[in-house]
Design an enzyme around this catalytic site. Structure first.
Site, PDB file in Angstrom:
ATOM      1  N   GLY A  55       0.822  -1.083  -0.064  1.00  0.00           N
ATOM      2  CA  GLY A  55       0.031   0.096   0.153  1.00  0.00           C
ATOM      3  C   GLY A  55       0.851   1.054   0.157  1.00  0.00           C
ATOM      4  O   GLY A  55       2.133   1.315   0.146  1.00  0.00           O
ATOM      5  N   CYS A  82       5.424  -5.977   1.739  1.00  0.00           N
ATOM      6  CA  CYS A  82       5.832  -4.469   1.642  1.00  0.00           C
ATOM      7  C   CYS A  82       5.187  -3.879   2.780  1.00  0.00           C
ATOM      8  O   CYS A  82       5.382  -4.034   3.897  1.00  0.00           O
ATOM      9  CB  CYS A  82       5.366  -4.175   0.171  1.00  0.00           C
ATOM     10  SG  CYS A  82       6.214  -2.465  -0.154  1.00  0.00           S
ATOM     11  N   TYR A  83       4.089  -3.041   2.529  1.00  0.00           N
ATOM     12  CA  TYR A  83       3.605  -2.298   3.481  1.00  0.00           C
ATOM     13  C   TYR A  83       2.885  -3.376   4.468  1.00  0.00           C
ATOM     14  O   TYR A  83       2.910  -3.254   5.681  1.00  0.00           O
ATOM     15  CB  TYR A  83       2.283  -1.445   3.019  1.00  0.00           C
ATOM     16  CG  TYR A  83       1.399  -0.927   4.241  1.00  0.00           C
ATOM     17  CD1 TYR A  83       2.002   0.180   4.746  1.00  0.00           C
ATOM     18  CD2 TYR A  83       0.375  -1.315   4.723  1.00  0.00           C
ATOM     19  CE1 TYR A  83       1.167   0.937   5.632  1.00  0.00           C
ATOM     20  CE2 TYR A  83      -0.517  -0.552   5.507  1.00  0.00           C
ATOM     21  CZ  TYR A  83      -0.050   0.518   5.981  1.00  0.00           C
ATOM     22  OH  TYR A  83      -0.616   1.204   7.145  1.00  0.00           O
ATOM     23  N   HIS A 172       7.951  -7.450  -3.959  1.00  0.00           N
ATOM     24  CA  HIS A 172       6.587  -7.870  -4.231  1.00  0.00           C
ATOM     25  C   HIS A 172       6.840  -9.252  -5.047  1.00  0.00           C
ATOM     26  O   HIS A 172       7.098  -9.478  -6.145  1.00  0.00           O
ATOM     27  CB  HIS A 172       6.011  -6.814  -5.428  1.00  0.00           C
ATOM     28  CG  HIS A 172       5.744  -5.641  -4.727  1.00  0.00           C
ATOM     29  ND1 HIS A 172       4.556  -5.447  -4.046  1.00  0.00           N
ATOM     30  CD2 HIS A 172       6.350  -4.434  -4.217  1.00  0.00           C
ATOM     31  CE1 HIS A 172       4.297  -4.335  -3.555  1.00  0.00           C
ATOM     32  NE2 HIS A 172       5.292  -3.772  -3.547  1.00  0.00           N
ATOM     33  N   GLU A 174       4.299 -11.078  -6.333  1.00  0.00           N
ATOM     34  CA  GLU A 174       3.315 -11.154  -7.331  1.00  0.00           C
ATOM     35  C   GLU A 174       3.413 -10.639  -8.444  1.00  0.00           C
ATOM     36  O   GLU A 174       3.128 -11.285  -9.386  1.00  0.00           O
ATOM     37  CB  GLU A 174       1.890 -10.408  -6.634  1.00  0.00           C
ATOM     38  CG  GLU A 174       2.115  -9.071  -6.721  1.00  0.00           C
ATOM     39  CD  GLU A 174       2.501  -8.421  -5.422  1.00  0.00           C
ATOM     40  OE1 GLU A 174       3.495  -9.104  -4.717  1.00  0.00           O
ATOM     41  OE2 GLU A 174       2.501  -7.186  -5.090  1.00  0.00           O
ATOM     42  N   GLY A 227     -16.175  -8.520 -29.955  1.00  0.00           N
ATOM     43  CA  GLY A 227     -15.303  -9.658 -30.762  1.00  0.00           C
ATOM     44  C   GLY A 227     -13.845 -10.063 -30.088  1.00  0.00           C
ATOM     45  O   GLY A 227     -13.373 -10.703 -30.384  1.00  0.00           O
ATOM     46  N   ASP A 230     -12.287 -10.841 -24.194  1.00  0.00           N
ATOM     47  CA  ASP A 230     -12.977 -10.743 -22.956  1.00  0.00           C
ATOM     48  C   ASP A 230     -14.648 -10.590 -23.270  1.00  0.00           C
ATOM     49  O   ASP A 230     -15.508 -11.316 -22.644  1.00  0.00           O
ATOM     50  CB  ASP A 230     -12.862  -9.167 -22.227  1.00  0.00           C
ATOM     51  CG  ASP A 230     -11.525  -9.200 -22.075  1.00  0.00           C
ATOM     52  OD1 ASP A 230     -10.671 -10.297 -21.974  1.00  0.00           O
ATOM     53  OD2 ASP A 230     -10.819  -7.919 -21.772  1.00  0.00           O
ATOM     54  N   LYS A 369      -6.205 -11.482 -17.660  1.00  0.00           N
ATOM     55  CA  LYS A 369      -6.582 -11.934 -19.136  1.00  0.00           C
ATOM     56  C   LYS A 369      -6.343 -13.418 -19.244  1.00  0.00           C
ATOM     57  O   LYS A 369      -7.172 -14.390 -20.114  1.00  0.00           O
ATOM     58  CB  LYS A 369      -5.522 -11.196 -19.929  1.00  0.00           C
ATOM     59  CG  LYS A 369      -5.708 -11.270 -21.468  1.00  0.00           C
ATOM     60  CD  LYS A 369      -6.868 -10.015 -21.574  1.00  0.00           C
ATOM     61  CE  LYS A 369      -7.320 -10.238 -23.028  1.00  0.00           C
ATOM     62  NZ  LYS A 369      -8.289  -9.023 -23.153  1.00  0.00           N
TER      63      LYS A 369
END
Ligand code: XMP
Length: 513
Positions: A55, A82-83, A172, A174, A227, A230, A369
């Site tokens: 954060g 982190c935070y 991080h 992730e 199209g 998503d 995605k």
């Protein structure tokens, strides 16, 4: 069926859903909850572990987000990132301060050394790159904690108290830039929290279909079909849930790639759904005339899009729900909670205040995605549709930098087609996640034949990524770039210079506007 659950407690970082996505990738069900969620509510969900996110705040600031200290005595394993790591240290008797000199403030890729006897790093290399982004620093580590990773600048990159199941990392895990970041998260889930790996995308599909049916009842549903991956996946999901109650409307805003409108129509006309094509090129180009500011473009397109839908909906009769294929990176980058606004993605930030539907359904809102593609496969969509490269809602409007005209759009369409054609001929599609041309607003001097030219510079952009939140520029072979450049300058009028974009995300974004 109920699943083991992990809670990601959100303290406002940019990458929080990415943490959730990594947990799901490890086969564990996960929910992101704001840090203000009462502890009783979290306990009632019986999580097997909790992850505190990063954060933008400093834990020593009295106004910073805090947690109920009772979370540390209930016996659930916690991983602080982190935070989140600093918050844990701060609460358990450590001391966090602002880094006084640049050497303790870390940003970017950092060589890091790990103690692999700690469960968090079990079986992983003892050395590797981590992605750092912190201005604060743990001056004193809490009692009972061991230091289990360090970098050149920082002695306490990771801390742990194995007896209580508390772990904290300054970096991080992730983001893709961190090597073995997901493996570290997997260790937390399986080695520390005792995860069984009882969650799959098939479960997600079943749950989503059930929820859509419950919500919609026998109401009518309208879906915005572009199209792209998503909206096609959203269409398949809703079609499976409510069948003929669904109408798909394809708004052709005139900002599509070469021949794309016709291709989309041809593909979806074959489906067993109600398909409507609304031709609205003149309307969109009229509204965009003279507009140069990217956020204005996005807002105008988002708003007109909804207006065209409303008009189509009226033709169909009473429509109760509008479905949109918004995915998670669209949501986060449009700004949610405490995270900063990067771009207001159309579908989210561009929504007008008044929308003439009972409710908007966004069944992919929490997915990234590659997860959407996985869901598409679960739903039986063909591979060519599932693997299509993403195309932004505002289309070429955000790839013509500055003022948009029909002529510029046509120029870009031709150049973009050549780029894609050469990539296909070189069989490189699989090596890149998204690739396209951008018509910059810059003109420069060139020479062609014996004459001077003063024409536009075209930029080529290609990125490689799995989540589209972070991305690397693709190392396209020089020979391919050369062929693209020669062809475009020869075949497309008004372009006399080609440049290749070699910035990653961050610090750049994928699209130029
Ligand atoms: P950026 O440029 O934000 O792009 O790094 C990340 C991904 O999102 C796509 N993108 C959009 N998609 N509506 C969309 O549906 C939008 O307004 C929009 N803007 C960017 C972009 O193409 C990339 O895949």
């Amino acid at each position: 069926m109920s699943h083991q659950t992990v809670i990601v407690l959100d303290f406002g970082g940019q990458y929080n859903q990415l943490i959730a996505r990594r947990v799901r990738e490890c086969g564990v069900y996960c929910e992101v909850k704001p840090y203000t969620t009462p502890l009783e509510q979290i306990r009632a969900m019986e999580p097997i572990g909790i992850i505190f996110t990063g954060g933008p705040n400093s834990v020593y600031d009295p106004k910073s987000p805090q947690v109920d200290p009772a979370i540390f005595t209930w016996g659930v394993p916690i991983l602080g990132i982190c935070y989140g790591c600093q918050l844990m240290a701060h609460n358990l008797g450590g001391r966090v301060t602002e880094a006084q000199d640049d050497s303790a403030r870390e940003y970017g890729k950092t060589e890091t050394y790990f103690d692999t006897s700690c469960r968090l790093f079990k079986g992983l290399p003892a050395q590797g790159i981590t992605w750092m982004s912190h201005g604060d620093y743990m001056e004193k580590v809490p009692e009972g904690f061991a230091l289990v990773a360090h970098s050149g600048a920082c002695p306490n990159v990771a801390i742990c108290d194995e007896s209580r199941g508390f772990y904290g990392v300054q970096y991080h895990p992730e983001v893709n830039h961190t090597e073995h970041g997901t493996d570290m998260i997997r260790n937390f889930l399986y080695e520390v929290c005792g995860a069984a790996g009882d969650w799959t995308m098939g479960d997600y599909k079943e749950t989503a279909i059930r929820q859509i049916r419950e919500k919609v009842g026998d109401g009518k549903v309208l879906l915005a079909l572009s199209g792209g991956v998503d909206s096609s996946v959203a269409a398949a999901l809703v079609a499976e849930a409510v069948g003929s109650q669904l109408t798909c409307v394809f708004v052709d805003h005139g900002l599509m790639r070469l021949n794309e409108g016709d291709e989309v129509e041809a593909a979806f006309k074959k489906w067993d759904i109600n398909f409507v094509r609304a031709n609205a090129e003149d309307l969109f180009l009229g509204k965009l005339a003279g507009v140069t500011e990217p956020e204005r473009k996005r807002k105008i397109i988002g708003e007109e899009f909804i207006r065209v839908f409303e008009a189509e909906a009226k033709k169909i009769g009473q429509v109760d729900y509008l479905v949109q294929g918004t995915i998670y990176p669209d949501v986060i980058e449009s700004g949610t909670g405490d995270a900063a606004v990067i771009k207001s993605h159309h579908n989210v930030g561009g929504l007008p205040d008044y929308v003439d539907f009972k409710e908007i359904i966004e069944p992919l809102r929490m997915l990234f995605k590659d997860e959407v593609r996985q869901l598409g496969r679960e739903l039986g969509l063909p591979e060519y549709l599932v693997m299509r490269q993403p195309f932004p809602g505002p289309g070429l409007a955000i790839r013509v930098i500055g003022e948009i005209t029909k002529e510029k759009l046509d120029t870009l369409r031709q150049a973009d087609f050549i780029f894609r054609d050469e990539i296909a001929k070189a069989h490189l599609e699989g090596t890149m996640s998204q690739y396209f041309a951008v018509l910059t607003n810059m003109r420069s001097v060139g020479v062609m034949g014996d004459g001077r030219t003063y024409d536009y510079t075209l930029a080529l952009r290609s990125v490689t990524t799995t989540d589209f939140m972070t991305a690397d520029w693709t190392r396209i072979p020089y020979e391919v770039l050369d062929r693209v450049s020669v062809r475009i300058v020869n075949e497309v009028p008004h372009i006399n210079r080609i440049v290749y974009d070699i910035t990653s995300k961050p610090p750049a974004t994928i699209e130029w506007e």
